[in-house]
Design an enzyme around this catalytic site. Structure first.
Site, PDB file in Angstrom:
ATOM      1  N   ASN A 113       0.854  -1.184   0.000  1.00  0.00           N
ATOM      2  CA  ASN A 113       0.000   0.000   0.000  1.00  0.00           C
ATOM      3  C   ASN A 113       0.890   1.235   0.000  1.00  0.00           C
ATOM      4  O   ASN A 113       1.307   1.728   1.047  1.00  0.00           O
ATOM      5  CB  ASN A 113      -0.924  -0.005   1.219  1.00  0.00           C
ATOM      6  CG  ASN A 113      -1.956  -1.101   1.107  1.00  0.00           C
ATOM      7  OD1 ASN A 113      -2.933  -0.970   0.377  1.00  0.00           O
ATOM      8  ND2 ASN A 113      -1.704  -2.217   1.789  1.00  0.00           N
ATOM      9  N   GLU A 114       1.186   1.701  -1.201  1.00  0.00           N
ATOM     10  CA  GLU A 114       2.116   2.818  -1.375  1.00  0.00           C
ATOM     11  C   GLU A 114       1.428   4.139  -1.030  1.00  0.00           C
ATOM     12  O   GLU A 114       0.198   4.185  -0.876  1.00  0.00           O
ATOM     13  CB  GLU A 114       2.604   2.845  -2.836  1.00  0.00           C
ATOM     14  CG  GLU A 114       3.362   1.596  -3.270  1.00  0.00           C
ATOM     15  CD  GLU A 114       4.764   1.483  -2.653  1.00  0.00           C
ATOM     16  OE1 GLU A 114       5.065   2.177  -1.662  1.00  0.00           O
ATOM     17  OE2 GLU A 114       5.565   0.687  -3.176  1.00  0.00           O
ATOM     18  N   PRO A 115       2.226   5.231  -0.878  1.00  0.00           N
ATOM     19  CA  PRO A 115       1.623   6.527  -0.594  1.00  0.00           C
ATOM     20  C   PRO A 115       0.454   6.804  -1.544  1.00  0.00           C
ATOM     21  O   PRO A 115       0.536   6.533  -2.741  1.00  0.00           O
ATOM     22  CB  PRO A 115       2.787   7.499  -0.823  1.00  0.00           C
ATOM     23  CG  PRO A 115       3.992   6.692  -0.470  1.00  0.00           C
ATOM     24  CD  PRO A 115       3.691   5.300  -0.928  1.00  0.00           C
ATOM     25  N   SER A 117      -2.496   5.428  -0.865  1.00  0.00           N
ATOM     26  CA  SER A 117      -3.471   4.360  -0.612  1.00  0.00           C
ATOM     27  C   SER A 117      -4.555   4.846   0.343  1.00  0.00           C
ATOM     28  O   SER A 117      -4.274   5.572   1.296  1.00  0.00           O
ATOM     29  CB  SER A 117      -2.779   3.145   0.018  1.00  0.00           C
ATOM     30  OG  SER A 117      -1.894   2.559  -0.889  1.00  0.00           O
TER      31      SER A 117
END
Ligand code: F6R
Length: 346
Positions: A113-115, A117
């Site tokens: 869950n990358e920035p 998300s």
């Protein structure tokens, strides 16, 4: 159980395998769901999380293969939506995750869950952040080989776990750990969404915890025992913060920067001199020790006169750039000096 891959949980898996082999810990009734998998990624590929989990855990324990769930890195793109919804449904069918093990990426990702998300995100396909791909590059022998996409459980999937444990090791995680624990909750650092989970623990080593206020500047958060070392650390930091030399710090500087209780026994004048002397004693023209001198306050022993010295230089110019003078002196003063250069073939 929700499981993670990467370097962080490896020792946990080692211990679970040991407990299985030596203490009879059984996984027969355990159902696992892994957080993520690269896309596209063959199960047999040694970089796959499928391979990782079998190598580190599943091949060595008595878990029923039917109970193991790892996102499939070869789902055709037209089927990914249905596949992800189904992964969520399965977790739900088992009554949700009792326990979720996490690592954290330098971007603040949990799972992938990358920035950006969303708090309510579920299992889905995401695009990996550039930093995440850079970090994965060594194991893929170059960034060009790192997949650009992955399937990951969402923030909401993870947050629904009854118990969460996040592992963080090493100084290169320190900055993101600080943001995650002390920063504002935001999608820019998705791991901050763990702040308001009711049963989440971070297990960190000293390196990963080193930027936290309670470790870095403990006097700002609690009454603390002012050891000599802590005093020096706090006063040097005060110099950096005020832009002043140590001898010009005033009572007001101490008070304005959360260090008032240091002044309860000593005044700023005495404290400044103490630290000044301490710093002074680290400066020498004899980095390998001065022969036949009183070395009580010198940074290096007088004896033996000739020493063997190793300089570690992460890059092949760090030695000269950052300590060229010292290096030169050591040689000039007759010590046996060796340099270790660290290089990479990648
Ligand atoms: C792995 C995962 C990632 C990693 C994170 C840290 O399944 O979901 O969030 O936990 O990238 O990786 P390491 O532990 O290798 O530093």
């Amino acid at each position: 159980m929700g499981l993670a891959t990467g370097s962080s949980p490896i020792r946990v898996y080692e211990e679970l395998v040991r407990m299985h082999k030596e203490e009879g810990l059984s996984f027969q009734n355990v159902v696992t769901f892994n957080l993520d998998e690269y896309l596209p990624m063959e199960k047999s590929n040694i970089q796959s999380y499928h391979y990782f989990m079998h190598e580190h855990l599943f091949n060595h324990i008595d878990i029923d293969p039917e109970n193991v769930h790892i996102p499939d890195g070869m789902v055709p793109s037209e089927d990914t939506v249905a596949y992800c919804l189904d992964y969520e449904r399965k977790i739900k069918e088992y009554g949700g995750l009792d326990f979720q093990l996490l690592g954290i990426g330098r971007t603040g990702h949990i799972g992938f869950n990358e920035p950006g998300s969303h708090y309510n995100s579920g299992t889905r396909v995401i695009t990996l952040d550039h930093i995440t791909r850079v970090d994965a590059a060594p194991s893929f022998l170059g960034i060009a080989n790192v997949p650009r996409k992955a399937i990951t459980m969402g923030i909401a999937t993870v947050r629904k776990a009854k118990r969460i444990v996040l592992l963080g090791w090493g100084e290169n995680k320190a900055e993101i750990i600080k943001k995650t624990i002390e920063g504002e909750i935001s999608s820019h650092v998705p791991a901050t969404y763990l702040q308001n989970h009711s049963n989440c623990t971070f297990i960190l080593d000293t390196g990963a915890a080193s930027e936290l206020t309670k470790n870095k500047t403990p006097w700002l958060v609690d009454a603390c025992e002012w050891t000599e070392e802590l005093k020096a650390k706090a006063i040097i930091r005060l110099c950096e913060e005020t832009g002043k030399t140590v001898l010009s710090l005033t009572d007001k500087d101490y008070n304005d920067n959360g260090m008032a209780d240091l002044l309860s026994n000593e005044d700023s004048y005495d404290l400044n001199i103490q630290i000044f002397n301490k710093l002074q004693h680290t400066i020498t023209g004899w980095p390998g020790g001065k022969p036949n001198a009183d070395d009580t306050y010198r940074p290096e022993r007088a004896e033996p006169i000739k020493k063997r010295v190793i300089i570690f230089s992460p890059h092949p110019d760090d030695d000269v750039i950052s300590m060229g003078g010292t290096f030169d002196r050591l040689v000039e003063q007759g010590h046996e000096v060796h340099i270790v250069y660290q290089t990479s073939e990648i």
